[in-house]
Design a protein around this motif. Structure first.
Motif, PDB file in Angstrom:
ATOM      1  N   SER A  62     100.310  84.158   1.641  1.00 48.07           N
ATOM      2  CA  SER A  62     101.030  85.434   1.627  1.00 48.07           C
ATOM      3  C   SER A  62     100.045  86.587   1.494  1.00 48.07           C
ATOM      4  N   SER A  63     100.453  87.727   2.002  1.00 45.05           N
ATOM      5  CA  SER A  63      99.659  88.947   1.900  1.00 45.05           C
ATOM      6  C   SER A  63     100.593  90.143   1.808  1.00 45.05           C
ATOM      7  N   VAL A  64     100.177  91.162   1.064  1.00 43.98           N
ATOM      8  CA  VAL A  64     100.998  92.353   0.861  1.00 43.98           C
ATOM      9  C   VAL A  64     100.098  93.582   0.825  1.00 43.98           C
ATOM     10  N   ASP A  65     100.562  94.653   1.469  1.00 43.61           N
ATOM     11  CA  ASP A  65      99.881  95.951   1.434  1.00 43.61           C
ATOM     12  C   ASP A  65     100.764  96.976   0.721  1.00 43.61           C
ATOM     13  N   LEU A  66     100.132  97.858  -0.036  1.00 39.84           N
ATOM     14  CA  LEU A  66     100.772  99.068  -0.546  1.00 39.84           C
ATOM     15  C   LEU A  66     100.015 100.254   0.039  1.00 39.84           C
ATOM     16  N   SER A  67     100.739 101.247   0.507  1.00 42.33           N
ATOM     17  CA  SER A  67     100.068 102.370   1.174  1.00 42.33           C
ATOM     18  C   SER A  67     100.946 103.624   1.119  1.00 42.33           C
ATOM     19  N   ASN A  68     100.397 104.723   1.651  1.00 38.68           N
ATOM     20  CA  ASN A  68     101.118 106.003   1.750  1.00 38.68           C
ATOM     21  C   ASN A  68     101.663 106.483   0.405  1.00 38.68           C
ATOM     22  N   PHE A  69     100.831 106.422  -0.617  1.00 38.61           N
ATOM     23  CA  PHE A  69     101.246 106.926  -1.920  1.00 38.61           C
ATOM     24  C   PHE A  69     101.355 108.449  -1.889  1.00 38.61           C
ATOM     25  N   SER A  70     102.350 108.949  -2.580  1.00 36.68           N
ATOM     26  CA  SER A  70     102.538 110.404  -2.665  1.00 36.68           C
ATOM     27  C   SER A  70     101.630 111.030  -3.712  1.00 36.68           C
ATOM     28  N   HIS A  71     101.124 110.206  -4.651  1.00 36.26           N
ATOM     29  CA  HIS A  71     100.264 110.692  -5.715  1.00 36.26           C
ATOM     30  C   HIS A  71      99.039 109.778  -5.837  1.00 36.26           C
ATOM     31  N   ILE A 115      97.689  93.416  -9.160  1.00 39.62           N
ATOM     32  CA  ILE A 115      97.029  94.711  -9.047  1.00 39.62           C
ATOM     33  C   ILE A 115      97.857  95.760  -9.786  1.00 39.62           C
ATOM     34  N   LYS A 116      97.151  96.753 -10.329  1.00 37.33           N
ATOM     35  CA  LYS A 116      97.812  97.841 -11.041  1.00 37.33           C
ATOM     36  C   LYS A 116      97.233  99.176 -10.597  1.00 37.33           C
ATOM     37  N   GLY A 117      98.121 100.105 -10.300  1.00 38.85           N
ATOM     38  CA  GLY A 117      97.741 101.508 -10.159  1.00 38.85           C
ATOM     39  C   GLY A 117      98.192 102.214 -11.423  1.00 38.85           C
ATOM     40  N   LEU A 118      97.262 102.733 -12.184  1.00 37.94           N
ATOM     41  CA  LEU A 118      97.547 103.251 -13.513  1.00 37.94           C
ATOM     42  C   LEU A 118      97.592 104.772 -13.531  1.00 37.94           C
ATOM     43  N   ASP A 119      98.555 105.291 -14.232  1.00 40.50           N
ATOM     44  CA  ASP A 119      98.636 106.722 -14.538  1.00 40.50           C
ATOM     45  C   ASP A 119      98.744 107.603 -13.300  1.00 40.50           C
ATOM     46  N   PHE A 120      99.810 107.382 -12.550  1.00 37.31           N
ATOM     47  CA  PHE A 120     100.233 108.379 -11.564  1.00 37.31           C
ATOM     48  C   PHE A 120     100.983 109.453 -12.354  1.00 37.31           C
ATOM     49  N   TYR A 121     100.453 110.646 -12.433  1.00 36.86           N
ATOM     50  CA  TYR A 121     101.099 111.695 -13.222  1.00 36.86           C
ATOM     51  C   TYR A 121     102.118 112.432 -12.359  1.00 36.86           C
ATOM     52  N   ILE A 122     103.391 112.409 -12.784  1.00 39.67           N
ATOM     53  CA  ILE A 122     104.485 113.001 -12.028  1.00 39.67           C
ATOM     54  C   ILE A 122     105.022 114.208 -12.806  1.00 39.67           C
ATOM     55  N   SER A 123     105.017 115.361 -12.155  1.00 42.52           N
ATOM     56  CA  SER A 123     105.551 116.571 -12.786  1.00 42.52           C
ATOM     57  C   SER A 123     107.071 116.587 -12.694  1.00 42.52           C
ATOM     58  N   PRO A 124     107.761 117.395 -13.510  1.00 40.07           N
ATOM     59  CA  PRO A 124     109.221 117.481 -13.436  1.00 40.07           C
ATOM     60  C   PRO A 124     109.678 117.852 -12.026  1.00 40.07           C
ATOM     61  N   LYS A 125     110.741 117.220 -11.580  1.00 43.31           N
ATOM     62  CA  LYS A 125     111.373 117.440 -10.273  1.00 43.31           C
ATOM     63  C   LYS A 125     110.566 116.869  -9.097  1.00 43.31           C
ATOM     64  N   GLU A 126     109.461 116.200  -9.359  1.00 49.67           N
ATOM     65  CA  GLU A 126     108.666 115.621  -8.279  1.00 49.67           C
ATOM     66  C   GLU A 126     109.193 114.241  -7.900  1.00 49.67           C
ATOM     67  N   TYR A 159     106.639 100.979 -13.928  1.00 53.03           N
ATOM     68  CA  TYR A 159     106.802 101.320 -15.343  1.00 53.03           C
ATOM     69  C   TYR A 159     106.599 102.822 -15.519  1.00 53.03           C
ATOM     70  N   GLY A 160     107.359 103.396 -16.431  1.00 45.68           N
ATOM     71  CA  GLY A 160     107.224 104.809 -16.753  1.00 45.68           C
ATOM     72  C   GLY A 160     106.929 105.009 -18.223  1.00 45.68           C
ATOM     73  N   THR A 161     106.003 105.931 -18.524  1.00 43.68           N
ATOM     74  CA  THR A 161     105.668 106.264 -19.906  1.00 43.68           C
ATOM     75  C   THR A 161     105.998 107.737 -20.145  1.00 43.68           C
ATOM     76  N   ASP A 162     106.853 108.011 -21.133  1.00 43.97           N
ATOM     77  CA  ASP A 162     107.281 109.389 -21.359  1.00 43.97           C
ATOM     78  C   ASP A 162     106.301 110.113 -22.285  1.00 43.97           C
ATOM     79  N   ARG A 211     104.463 109.480 -16.652  1.00 50.59           N
ATOM     80  CA  ARG A 211     103.262 108.765 -16.242  1.00 50.59           C
ATOM     81  C   ARG A 211     103.695 107.406 -15.697  1.00 50.59           C
ATOM     82  N   ILE A 212     103.328 107.126 -14.453  1.00 52.87           N
ATOM     83  CA  ILE A 212     103.817 105.942 -13.754  1.00 52.87           C
ATOM     84  C   ILE A 212     102.709 104.898 -13.647  1.00 52.87           C
ATOM     85  N   THR A 213     103.084 103.640 -13.816  1.00 47.69           N
ATOM     86  CA  THR A 213     102.206 102.501 -13.560  1.00 47.69           C
ATOM     87  C   THR A 213     102.871 101.592 -12.529  1.00 47.69           C
ATOM     88  N   VAL A 214     102.168 101.323 -11.441  1.00 44.50           N
ATOM     89  CA  VAL A 214     102.648 100.419 -10.392  1.00 44.50           C
ATOM     90  C   VAL A 214     101.957  99.073 -10.567  1.00 44.50           C
TER      91      VAL A 214
END
Length: 253
Positions: free
Chosen positions: A37-46, A118-129, A163-166, A232-235
């Motif tokens: 199996s193989s998987v790609d993640l791409s086109n991140f907004s942040h 795999i982990k993408g750590l700390d995608f910072y999301i502003s309010p309404k984003e 995952y989301g961290t407030d 703060r988002i963790t994928v």
């Protein structure tokens, strides 16, 4: 979108030979089981602040009777390209896993497991984003044998967790998607399923029969969620393939 180019799992069954002994003697068998199996993640907004990866493989083998042979291989690869110094259009996650077991003779059992994370750590999301990314992947599953008493299966599972961290530091599992495929031996018996498909995930999935005991599964989709408050988002993406064979030649076929 960056894509992994993986060739389909090639099936090379072990040649079987007629048993020169009487029909009351145990009959040898041959097995081939593979999960890829193989998987790609791409086109991140942040852009993630940091990334991490993990791989693990495990093989267990046992030739139960003289004249039996068993081999196995497990390969796991994981990479997440990201971070504050990486251009946003180059932020990607790629993982692949391969588990293969072959057996022949009068009695054997074996299992091969490959795991990736795999982990993408700390995608910072502003309010309404709105936070978004795309994903696509494939699974190739093969389970072949020439005796009814054989037990073989190939299995693959991919899970995407968000995952989301407030602002108080509390982490919560917000969304999760699991895609599972299992191929049973010597017949076109494929099980495909999904778990915990949240409304933030959009998924397309299809399977393609290659032969009596072999199938390909492909899938693609998107993740999109708008956050009311800063977050703060963790994928996290985890993947596991398992190939397993078992034959105890106690009776003739």
């Amino acid at each position: 979108m960056i894509q992994l180019q993986q060739s389909p799992l090639t099936i090379n069954p072990i040649a079987t030979h007629s048993n020169p002994l009487s029909t009351h003697q145990p009959t040898p068998s041959s097995s081939f089981v593979g999960a890829r199996s193989s998987v790609d993640l791409s086109n991140f907004s942040h852009r993630p602040n940091s990334t991490s990866t993990f791989t693990d493989t495990q093989v267990t083998l046992n030739a139960l009777l003289p004249g039996s042979m068993i081999t196995a291989n497990a390969v796991a690869n994981a990479v997440f390209i990201g971070g504050t110094n990486v251009p946003l259009n180059q932020t990607i996650g790629i993982i692949d896993a391969l588990s293969v077991v072959e057996g022949s003779g009068f009695g054997y059992e074996g299992k091969s497991i490959a795991r990736t994370n795999i982990k993408g750590l700390d995608f910072y999301i502003s309010p309404k984003e709105t936070f978004t990314f795309n994903f696509q992947g494939t699974m190739s599953l093969t389970a072949e044998g020439d005796r009814r008493r054989q037990r073989e299966f190939a299995r693959s599972k991919t899970t995407l967790s968000i995952y989301g961290t407030d602002s108080c530091g509390t982490q919560t599992l917000l969304d999760q998607l699991s895609i599972k495929g299992k191929q049973y031996n010597n017949r076109n018996s494929l099980s495909v399923g999904t778990n915990n498909l949240s409304k933030s995930f959009k998924l397309n999935i299809q399977s393609n029969s290659l032969s009596l005991g072999s199938n390909d599964i492909s899938f693609n989709g998107t993740y999109s969620r708008t956050f009311k408050d800063a977050m703060r988002i963790t994928v996290v993406e985890t993947q596991q393939t398992i190939a397993k064979v078992s034959f105890r030649g106690l009776r003739s076929a």
